[in-house]
Design a protein around this motif. Structure first.
Motif, short mmCIF file in Angstrom:
data_model
loop_
_atom_site.label_atom_id
_atom_site.label_comp_id
_atom_site.label_asym_id
_atom_site.label_seq_id
_atom_site.Cartn_x
_atom_site.Cartn_y
_atom_site.Cartn_z
N GLY A 84 0.81 -1.21 0.00
CA GLY A 84 0.00 0.00 0.00
C GLY A 84 0.85 1.26 0.00
N VAL A 85 1.92 1.25 0.80
CA VAL A 85 2.82 2.41 0.84
C VAL A 85 3.57 2.55 -0.47
N LEU A 86 4.04 1.43 -1.04
CA LEU A 86 4.77 1.48 -2.30
C LEU A 86 3.90 2.03 -3.42
N ARG A 87 2.65 1.64 -3.45
CA ARG A 87 1.76 2.16 -4.49
C ARG A 87 1.48 3.63 -4.26
N GLY A 88 1.39 4.04 -3.00
CA GLY A 88 1.18 5.44 -2.71
C GLY A 88 2.36 6.29 -3.13
N ILE A 89 3.58 5.74 -2.99
CA ILE A 89 4.79 6.47 -3.38
C ILE A 89 4.89 6.58 -4.89
N SER A 90 4.68 5.44 -5.58
CA SER A 90 4.83 5.45 -7.03
C SER A 90 3.64 6.09 -7.72
N ALA A 91 2.43 5.81 -7.22
CA ALA A 91 1.19 6.45 -7.69
C ALA A 91 0.94 6.23 -9.17
N GLY A 92 1.59 5.25 -9.78
CA GLY A 92 1.33 4.94 -11.18
C GLY A 92 1.86 5.98 -12.15
N THR A 93 2.71 6.90 -11.71
CA THR A 93 3.24 7.93 -12.59
C THR A 93 4.02 7.31 -13.74
N ALA A 94 3.59 7.63 -14.98
CA ALA A 94 4.22 7.08 -16.20
C ALA A 94 4.23 5.56 -16.19
N GLY A 95 3.27 4.96 -15.47
CA GLY A 95 3.20 3.51 -15.41
C GLY A 95 4.11 2.89 -14.37
N LEU A 96 4.83 3.68 -13.60
CA LEU A 96 5.74 3.15 -12.59
C LEU A 96 4.96 2.78 -11.34
N GLU A 97 4.64 1.51 -11.21
CA GLU A 97 3.89 1.01 -10.06
C GLU A 97 4.71 -0.06 -9.37
N LEU A 98 5.00 0.16 -8.10
CA LEU A 98 5.88 -0.72 -7.35
C LEU A 98 5.13 -1.79 -6.56
N VAL A 99 3.82 -1.85 -6.73
CA VAL A 99 3.03 -2.76 -5.91
C VAL A 99 3.10 -4.20 -6.40
N PHE A 100 3.40 -4.41 -7.68
CA PHE A 100 3.24 -5.75 -8.24
C PHE A 100 4.46 -6.63 -8.09
N PHE A 101 5.66 -6.06 -8.07
CA PHE A 101 6.84 -6.93 -8.01
C PHE A 101 6.91 -7.67 -6.68
N LEU A 102 6.58 -6.99 -5.58
CA LEU A 102 6.58 -7.65 -4.28
C LEU A 102 5.45 -8.67 -4.19
N LEU A 103 4.33 -8.38 -4.82
CA LEU A 103 3.22 -9.33 -4.87
C LEU A 103 3.65 -10.62 -5.57
#
Length: 266
Positions: A86-105
């Protein structure tokens, strides 16, 4: 005998059946524009009833999967990973497609199994929506599709190890990134561009109710290419790069934690 670990959240036959039915219902809700055949002169209404039922279906699936299979240690790990995502997605926020939530998943599902991956995917998107104030009608779809991403990662071949495992996870990260984007685009496509009706000018990307499946697929493919392919590519690159760089060390850490949290059979 040599000990072996089992999934942190076992998926029995009944749970697999519930998960399959829920996934089928979710897939039908996502693909309804391609399945709908309205009668001539009839009013076209999206299946809002399914939209309302989808959160309930997710709750039933999560409750079924956690019944009898999640002890305090597994629950603690699930909570920590969901909070981090949740924190990683909040930090990355999908800017330019950069989403950090999926690699840890993907890495977590690889270690703890498919059932754990599905629950973690759904919970991660729910937590991130609360963190980023992203709660809306799209959230159930995000939770479901993210759950599928975790489920698929947990079902990857277990015998692959070493560098081959990292390459496999990177490839899955790329494929799942595009799949997530396609499904989420499909969920909102008719609502964003409207429905083409006779006598009213619409774009060549609009959904045409009752048109042949291939025609609507062509329109949808053009819509994806023109509107979100760059974002999906950014997500795919982020997944692959994060797994390649951080995957080995994170896998070691998660597997060390799994030896304490997962039941061991002899």
């Amino acid at each position: 005998m040599r000990s072996r670990s089992v999934a942190a959240l076992p998926v029995g036959r009944r749970t697999a059946l519930v998960l399959g039915v829920a996934s089928l219902a979710g897939l039908m809700m996502l693909c309804w524009p391609l399945l709908l055949e309205p009668g001539e002169g009839s009013r076209l209404d999206p299946p809002f009833l399914f939209l309302l039922l989808l959160p309930l279906v997710l709750v039933v699936v999560l409750a079924e999967m956690s019944e009898g299979g999640m002890d305090a240690r597994v629950l603690a790990i699930l909570g920590v990973l969901a909070a981090i995502n949740g924190v990683l997605r909040g930090i990355s926020a999908g800017t330019a497609g950069l989403e950090l939530v999926f690699f840890l998943l993907i890495l977590s599902a690889r270690v703890f199994g498919a059932g754990f991956g599905f629950v973690l995917g759904a919970m991660s998107l729910f937590v991130s929506a609360l963190v980023t104030a992203g709660v809306g009608p799209w959230l159930p779809f995000q939770m479901l599709v993210a759950g599928w991403v975790g489920l698929g990662a947990g079902l990857l071949p277990k015998r692959v190890a070493g560098r081959a495992e990292i390459w496999m996870l990177c490839a899955y990260g790329v494929v799942s990134a595009f799949a997530y984007g396609i499904f989420m685009n499909l969920s909102g496509w008719p609502f964003l561009l409207g429905v083409e009706v006779p006598g009213h000018e619409q774009t060549q990307l609009s959904y045409v109710a009752g048109a042949p499946v291939l025609e609507n697929l062509h329109r949808f493919g053009a819509y994806v290419l023109l509107t979100s392919m760059g974002w999906d590519l950014g997500r795919a690159i982020t997944n692959a790069a994060a797994i390649a760089l951080l995957g080995p060390s994170i896998l070691v850490t998660l597997r060390r934690a799994s030896r304490r949290a997962v039941i061991v059979r002899r």
